[in-house]
Design an enzyme around this catalytic site. Structure first.
Site, PDB file in Angstrom:
ATOM      1  N   TYR A 159       0.859  -1.148  -0.109  1.00 24.35           N
ATOM      2  CA  TYR A 159       0.090  -0.018   0.017  1.00 24.35           C
ATOM      3  C   TYR A 159       0.913   1.160  -0.086  1.00 24.35           C
ATOM      4  O   TYR A 159       1.812   1.328   0.539  1.00 24.35           O
ATOM      5  CB  TYR A 159      -1.008  -0.021   1.230  1.00 24.35           C
ATOM      6  CG  TYR A 159      -1.478   1.451   1.383  1.00 24.35           C
ATOM      7  CD1 TYR A 159      -2.490   1.767   0.701  1.00 24.35           C
ATOM      8  CD2 TYR A 159      -0.974   2.280   2.424  1.00 24.35           C
ATOM      9  CE1 TYR A 159      -3.148   3.140   0.993  1.00 24.35           C
ATOM     10  CE2 TYR A 159      -1.417   3.581   2.633  1.00 24.35           C
ATOM     11  CZ  TYR A 159      -2.590   3.822   1.768  1.00 24.35           C
ATOM     12  OH  TYR A 159      -3.020   5.217   1.887  1.00 24.35           O
ATOM     13  N   ASP A 210       0.544   5.134   7.928  1.00 26.54           N
ATOM     14  CA  ASP A 210      -0.610   4.644   7.612  1.00 26.54           C
ATOM     15  C   ASP A 210      -0.395   2.989   7.493  1.00 26.54           C
ATOM     16  O   ASP A 210       0.269   2.493   6.603  1.00 26.54           O
ATOM     17  CB  ASP A 210      -1.383   5.124   6.410  1.00 26.54           C
ATOM     18  CG  ASP A 210      -2.805   4.720   6.237  1.00 26.54           C
ATOM     19  OD1 ASP A 210      -3.148   3.785   7.123  1.00 26.54           O
ATOM     20  OD2 ASP A 210      -3.301   5.306   5.431  1.00 26.54           O
ATOM     21  N   GLU A 236      -1.571   5.510  11.610  1.00 23.86           N
ATOM     22  CA  GLU A 236      -2.926   5.687  11.156  1.00 23.86           C
ATOM     23  C   GLU A 236      -3.638   4.097  10.862  1.00 23.86           C
ATOM     24  O   GLU A 236      -2.811   3.356  10.544  1.00 23.86           O
ATOM     25  CB  GLU A 236      -2.975   6.293  10.014  1.00 23.86           C
ATOM     26  CG  GLU A 236      -4.393   6.500   9.250  1.00 23.86           C
ATOM     27  CD  GLU A 236      -4.124   7.276   7.909  1.00 23.86           C
ATOM     28  OE1 GLU A 236      -2.986   8.025   7.737  1.00 23.86           O
ATOM     29  OE2 GLU A 236      -4.981   7.226   6.972  1.00 23.86           O
ATOM     30  N   GLU A 262     -11.094   7.329   8.460  1.00 28.26           N
ATOM     31  CA  GLU A 262     -11.352   7.544   6.975  1.00 28.26           C
ATOM     32  C   GLU A 262     -12.576   7.046   6.279  1.00 28.26           C
ATOM     33  O   GLU A 262     -13.103   7.630   5.351  1.00 28.26           O
ATOM     34  CB  GLU A 262     -10.026   7.530   6.167  1.00 28.26           C
ATOM     35  CG  GLU A 262      -9.525   6.202   5.837  1.00 28.26           C
ATOM     36  CD  GLU A 262      -8.107   6.268   5.052  1.00 28.26           C
ATOM     37  OE1 GLU A 262      -7.443   7.225   5.430  1.00 28.26           O
ATOM     38  OE2 GLU A 262      -8.106   5.398   4.189  1.00 28.26           O
ATOM     39  N   GLU A 339      -4.609  16.152   5.701  1.00 31.74           N
ATOM     40  CA  GLU A 339      -3.849  15.248   4.669  1.00 31.74           C
ATOM     41  C   GLU A 339      -4.033  16.273   3.429  1.00 31.74           C
ATOM     42  O   GLU A 339      -5.246  16.677   3.067  1.00 31.74           O
ATOM     43  CB  GLU A 339      -4.616  13.955   4.504  1.00 31.74           C
ATOM     44  CG  GLU A 339      -3.852  13.015   3.450  1.00 31.74           C
ATOM     45  CD  GLU A 339      -4.354  11.540   3.462  1.00 31.74           C
ATOM     46  OE1 GLU A 339      -5.482  11.615   3.811  1.00 31.74           O
ATOM     47  OE2 GLU A 339      -3.637  10.819   3.062  1.00 31.74           O
ATOM     48  N   TRP A 402      -7.065  -4.564   2.570  1.00 29.53           N
ATOM     49  CA  TRP A 402      -6.077  -3.763   1.865  1.00 29.53           C
ATOM     50  C   TRP A 402      -5.951  -2.441   2.417  1.00 29.53           C
ATOM     51  O   TRP A 402      -6.178  -1.753   2.870  1.00 29.53           O
ATOM     52  CB  TRP A 402      -6.741  -3.259   0.199  1.00 29.53           C
ATOM     53  CG  TRP A 402      -5.770  -2.511  -0.502  1.00 29.53           C
ATOM     54  CD1 TRP A 402      -4.740  -2.644  -0.815  1.00 29.53           C
ATOM     55  CD2 TRP A 402      -6.222  -0.925  -0.669  1.00 29.53           C
ATOM     56  NE1 TRP A 402      -4.123  -1.563  -1.462  1.00 29.53           N
ATOM     57  CE2 TRP A 402      -5.062  -0.547  -1.189  1.00 29.53           C
ATOM     58  CE3 TRP A 402      -7.324  -0.164  -0.472  1.00 29.53           C
ATOM     59  CZ2 TRP A 402      -4.930   0.857  -1.693  1.00 29.53           C
ATOM     60  CZ3 TRP A 402      -7.224   0.966  -0.865  1.00 29.53           C
ATOM     61  CH2 TRP A 402      -5.998   1.714  -1.470  1.00 29.53           C
TER      62      TRP A 402
END
Ligand code: EZ4
Ligand code: CO
Length: 402
Positions: A159, A210, A236, A262, A339, A402
């Protein structure tokens, strides 16, 4: 101030965006972002087929009432498709109201609580050295806070890594690409990366990372603990957060600050996380969490528990969301960070905007409303292209988050 026209604009200037445009009697129009990455047309249909017929003739000034009309009136509550559609209507109504009063939106949200909005950028590379190079590049651009994601030795794709010179864009046309995952490889590597980043770039720059929902609570607790010496601004999505009590376990083991939210779409997704002070930053943003109206309620709940905001701002959120988020960020008392991933040049041309970046900070600008427009003729030159976010499999083929 009756709504006389409503239309959904779907375009793909580099990636797909869904935009709602509402027009009122005297010709003022407002924009709302309705983009749900990889499921865009579901929201477009929700708006076209079910919401727009209800909007024509409504008083555009009744923003709070319209929110409840769409939320409670649907009977079927919550969920990303519904809430993204409601967000788009809500954002467009705030845009109209602020334009009708000839003020930038933040002036209707209590005015500025600060002079400028701290943002973080995205450094990434396929290996440690490339990630360090990318990090240095973002420092040179003036960023004070930088997220670092790196390819992990032993894993073919992971990722958050850009391909070649292009900026990171996960959605791919036609079929989802596949990433590969091994928690063991990842947990071994990430602390080494952050040790290098602190050694090379010193104590002042804010470091973010993240984990993208991939760890179990106990694995996340271990990572948080291993990263403590490097003083992260936040870690995160350390674990998938549908199960809010799972965060208790992480919290009991580490002082690394945690940011989540998010993918949340209502206050009920984060209520326990906030009330038990299990997180430090709430990541929800305008487009997926019910617009300005609902996001303010989340932020106000968070304020009472010393949780700060850290709105999502990846490139799959259109410039309309970026503009709205910056008005929110400038005004909300318990702001933490925003962000920021710059959009492609094509996207910026389709959505001319007043917001600006300087020396690691942003400002929404002083244009009335959101300060973001859409060039519809140009948007029409970039038709929708079906695209999917990646999926992720463990090395033995098991499907993983994911
Ligand atoms: O993967 O917005 O923190 N940012 C992120 C994003 C998300 C994408 C998903 O569409 O996690 O890059
Ligand atoms: Co994220």
């Amino acid at each position: 101030m009756k709504i006389v026209d409503a239309k959904v604009i779907v375009c793909c200037p580099g990636r797909n965006f869904v935009t709602l445009k509402l027009t009122v009697e005297d010709g003022i129009y407002g924009l709302g972002d309705a983009t749900l990455n990889g499921r865009e047309l579901a929201v477009a249909s929700y708006l076209d087929d079910h919401v727009i017929p209800l909007l024509i003739g409504r008083d555009a000034r009744r923003i709070e009432d319209t929110w409840h009309y769409l939320y409670k009136g649907a009977y079927w509550r919550r969920g990303p498709v519904t809430m993204t559609a409601i967000s788009a209507v809500d954002t467009a109504l705030w845009d109209i109201r602020a334009k009708s009063l000839n003020v930038p939106l933040y002036q209707l949200l209590g005015g500025a609580s600060r002079d400028k909005v701290l943002v973080y950028g995205h450094a990434s590379g396929s290996d440690m050295e490339k990630t360090l190079g990318s990090f240095g590049h973002f420092l040179n651009l003036g960023y004070r806070a930088i997220r670092a994601q790196s390819g992990v030795p032993g894993l073919k794709a992971t990722y958050g890594i850009g391909h070649g010179e292009t900026t990171y864009e996960p959605a791919v046309r036609d079929a989802p690409p596949e990433d590969h995952w091994s928690t063991e490889h990842y947990l071994r590597f990430v602390p080494q990366l952050f040790e290098r980043l602190r050694t090379e770039f010193g104590p002042e720059v804010h470091l973010l990372h993240d984990a993208h929902h991939r760890l179990t609570p106990i694995e996340a607790a271990r990572l948080g603990r291993d990263l403590e010496p490097f003083r992260l601004f936040w870690l995160e999505d350390p674990t998938a957060a549908e199960l809010q009590p799972a965060l208790r376990l992480i919290r009991q083991h580490t002082t690394t600050p945690i940011a989540i939210g998010e993918v949340f779409n209502t206050i009920f997704d984060c209520q326990q996380l906030i009330e038990e002070q299990l997180i430090d930053f709430i990541r929800s943003t305008v487009v997926h969490a019910g617009g300005i109206t609902h996001l303010r309620k989340i932020a106000h709940l968070a304020e009472a528990y010393q949780v700060r905001t850290g709105c999502h701002g990846a490139t799959d959120l259109s410039p309309v969301t970026m503009g709205a988020a910056l008005h929110f960020d400038l005004s909300v008392h318990n702001f933490g960070i925003q962000e920021y991933m710059p959009h492609t040049e094509e996207t910026d041309r389709v959505y001319p905007h007043a917001y600006n970046f300087r020396d690691g900070f942003m400002h929404p600008g002083e244009a009335p409303g959101l300060g973001v427009q859409i060039d519809e003729a140009l948007a029409a030159k970039f038709p929708y292209q079906r695209a999917y976010l990646p999926i992720n499999r463990k090395l033995d083929g098991t499907l993983h988050s994911w």
